[in-house]
Each structure stands twice: as C-alpha cells, then as structure tokens.
Design an enzyme around this catalytic site. Structure first.
Site, PDB file in Angstrom:
ATOM      1  N   HIS A  14     120.825  -4.835  46.979  1.00  0.00           N
ATOM      2  CA  HIS A  14     119.875  -5.279  45.952  1.00  0.00           C
ATOM      3  C   HIS A  14     120.417  -4.940  44.553  1.00  0.00           C
ATOM      4  CE1 HIS A  14     115.579  -5.469  44.295  1.00  0.00           C
ATOM      5  NE2 HIS A  14     116.244  -4.846  43.322  1.00  0.00           N
ATOM      6  N   GLU A  15     120.861  -3.685  44.380  1.00  0.00           N
ATOM      7  CA  GLU A  15     121.371  -3.266  43.067  1.00  0.00           C
ATOM      8  C   GLU A  15     122.686  -3.954  42.734  1.00  0.00           C
ATOM      9  OE1 GLU A  15     119.689  -1.625  40.882  1.00  0.00           O
ATOM     10  OE2 GLU A  15     118.054  -1.419  42.311  1.00  0.00           O
ATOM     11  N   HIS A  30     122.123  -7.281  41.173  1.00  0.00           N
ATOM     12  CA  HIS A  30     121.862  -7.185  39.725  1.00  0.00           C
ATOM     13  C   HIS A  30     123.175  -7.006  38.964  1.00  0.00           C
ATOM     14  CE1 HIS A  30     117.536  -6.868  39.960  1.00  0.00           C
ATOM     15  NE2 HIS A  30     117.540  -5.739  40.634  1.00  0.00           N
TER      16      HIS A  30
HETATM   17 ZN   LIG Z   1     115.968  -4.593  41.336  1.00  0.00          ZN
END
Ligand SMILES: [Zn+2]
Length: 372
Positions: A68-69, A72
C-alpha cells in the site's frame, strides 16, 4: 517518524523502517489470531498450527501495508517527487515524500493509489481463498482479503491525514485553486472524524468492550491531532514566503578537518562557539556535518583517539542548501531528512550554517510581528 524506528531493508531505493510500536502490534495480532480467530474458524486446529497461521497472517498483513505504501511512493516518484522512506507503525504506514505535489490531480493520484492497491490485494486474496483446497490456506487468504479491504476502506475515510483526507484536499484544491484551503477542509474533516472515533470508542467502553473501545478512541485521538500539526506547518511555511536561507543563516564559515579528533571538536568548536554542529571540510570540499548527536555516545576519555571522520553524519552524501533557497524548502528538507542543521554552499564554497532553531525563531518572530 525516524525516532524510535528501526531500518529493516531498502526496496526500490526506499528505506523501510519499522516503528517499535509495530513490533507490539505484531505480537498482539499474532496472539489474538492464534488463540481467538483461527481456532474459532477451524475447530480441529492444533496450537502449533494456530500460532503458525497467526504469525504468517501478521507477516503477510505487514507485507500488504508495505505494498500500500509502496504504491504511494512509486506513483509519487513517477510524478517527480522524491520518496525517501516508508515507516510502518501502529496504524499502518507513512510514506515520507518530499516536494509538494505540484497539482491537485497529482495529489489525488498519489492518495488514491494506496487504497486501490489494498483493494486489489484484497480481491486477489479473495480469489485465492476460493481457489485453494486446504481449509487452513483458505482461512488465511480469507483473513487477508478481509483486512486488506478494511485497510483500503479505513484509509478512504475523508479526513486528513488519511488517504481519503488527501483525496478531499485534492478535490477542494482543484475546485478552489488553493492548496491551503483544501488542507484546511481536509484537516477539519479529519478532526471531526477523530472526535467521532473518540466518542464511539467511549461508547464501546461503556457497553463493555473495553479493548475495542480504547483502540478506537486511540485512533480517534491520533486522527484529530495529526492533521492539526500539518496545518500548523503549512501556516508556518506560509509565513516564510519570500524569505530565503541567506536571511536566516549564520554566516559562520569555520569548519573542522575530517582527521581532527573529537576532543578538538568539543574543546575548540562546540563549546567556545556555543554550537551543536560543525561542517567538516577536506581541502575546500564539504564532506559532512558533525553534530552533538554524532558524538554523544563517545565516552569522554575516548574523544582524544576518535576522529571526526569516523563519527560524522552524511558520509554517503551531504544535504546542502544555497543562500537563495526559499526558507520553506530548506525547512522541508530538514524535516524530511531529520536534520537539525544544514550547511549553506555558494559556488561549492561553505558560506554558513542554517539551523532548524533559527528557522523556528524566524517563524515565531514573524508571528509575533504579524508579518504575513
Ligand atoms: Zn495510504
């Protein structure tokens, strides 16, 4: 977020840190899965199998948060921002990105891609759970599908600093043309959500679910506090519009040689100059910064025999600023790298040192004088 964090590895040029609080969560999660969740789902499970499933689930959840990170960070990087590190902590992760997103659409994309990654992992795990024959593997994938969907959904709550808050900021920014207005709305929403969580948590405690209630209230407390800090920072940075490094730096060009002893550093530079950091220069080339923090672990009697070059920071490259660098950008570089001081170079020559304390004093001065 660097304080209290351990660097565990580096992936795609991004340092991955784990905050110590995460280790506690790792233990708690493994324990609750091993004694509660899995045994109730699969009654025939032995204790060893339950603990193994619990530990694997915790590790894969950790990997899910990391993906998830990374989503980003990697999208931010393709948009010209720098992704320095990811810190996984109590409530998930934080990607340290430097350089503000230049456009609302970029901000939107960087924010939304994290929850999308979580939903994609959730969908893949759901399919795997349906496809595998072994009930333990199916339970594992089922659990991962559930938590990834929850992770994506939780992050979409429209309150800063959650991803949904960043999406909200981008939307308001797009509509009003003002990034600060977007942030104010998103932070306001985040505080509202935070207080809502706190009330919900207290209600849960009153209804007898103390553990869940405290947990929810803590998340709420974190949410209502985190956005306010960001807003303060943006407002502080606004006060620095038009101020450059030259206006605030100390034009002190004294520097120490790499081969000098730490004893020399203390007796001839730090104490007489009332300084916390000194640039290290070899010939006329800046090679690092040596700070109070670098030498604090060295016993006083070992200072004579320890060389500055062996303890100074920045041996793999020093972050510097120029005299015309906007002060707000310099502050951002300091916060991103967790530096207290930065050397100021002009045409490759050291012309002074900029400290975080000096920037803070400048902000306070401008606040007191109602400048901007
Ligand atoms: Zn996030």
């Amino acid at each position: 977020m660097r304080a209290g964090s351990l660097r565990i590895f580096r992936i795609a040029g991004i340092d991955v840190y784990v905050h110590v609080s995460w280790l506690v969560i790792f233990g708690l999660l493994t324990w609750s899965l091993a004694v509660g969740y899995y045994p109730s789902l699969l009654p025939g499970l032995t204790a060893a199998q339950a603990w193994t499933l619990g530990a694997i689930s915790s590790i894969l959840l950790f990997a899910s948060v990391l993906v998830h990170e990374l989503a980003h960070s990697l999208v931010a990087r393709t948009r010209g921002m720098q992704a320095a590190s990811i810190t996984l902590f109590l409530f998930g992760g934080i990607s340290t990105l430097t350089g503000d997103a230049p456009r609302a659409s970029t901000e939107f994309l960087i924010a939304i891609v994290g929850p999308l990654a979580s939903f994609a992992i959730g969908a893949a795990c759901f399919l795997l759970a349906a496809a595998v024959g072994d009930p333990r593997a199916a339970a594992l994938f089922g659990y991962l599908a559930l938590v990834n969907v929850l992770l994506g959904g939780f992050n979409l709550i429209p309150g800063f600093p959650l991803d949904g808050g960043r999406v909200l900021r981008a939307v308001v920014w797009q509509l009003t043309g003002s990034m600060r207005r977007g942030l104010e709305v998103a932070v306001g929403a985040g505080q509202l959500v935070g207080y809502g969580f706190m009330v919900w948590g207290v209600l849960q405690v009153l209804q007898g679910s103390a553990f869940n209630g405290i947990w929810i209230a803590v998340i709420g407390w974190f949410l209502q506090g985190a956005g306010a800090a960001q807003l303060r920072q943006v407002r502080s940075e606004e006060r620095l519009t038009g101020v450059s490094v030259r206006d605030v730096m100390r034009p002190d060009t004294s520097a120490i040689e790499p081969n000098a002893s730490v004893e020399d550093l203390v007796e001839r530079y730090l104490v007489p100059g009332n300084r916390r950091a000194v640039p290290v220069v070899a010939g006329d080339r800046l090679v690092g910064m040596v700070t109070l923090g670098d030498i604090q672990a060295i016993a006083p009697q070992a200072r004579v025999s320890t060389r500055v070059v062996d303890v100074m920071g920045g041996r793999s490259g020093v972050t510097t600023v120029g005299p015309e660098t906007p002060l707000a950008s310099a502050l951002e570089a300091m916060l991103a790298g967790d530096f207290e001081q930065l050397p100021v170079l002009e045409d490759g020559r050291l012309i002074g040192v900029l400290s975080r304390a000096d920037i803070i004093r400048q902000i306070q001065l401008r606040e007191a004088l109602h400048l901007k």
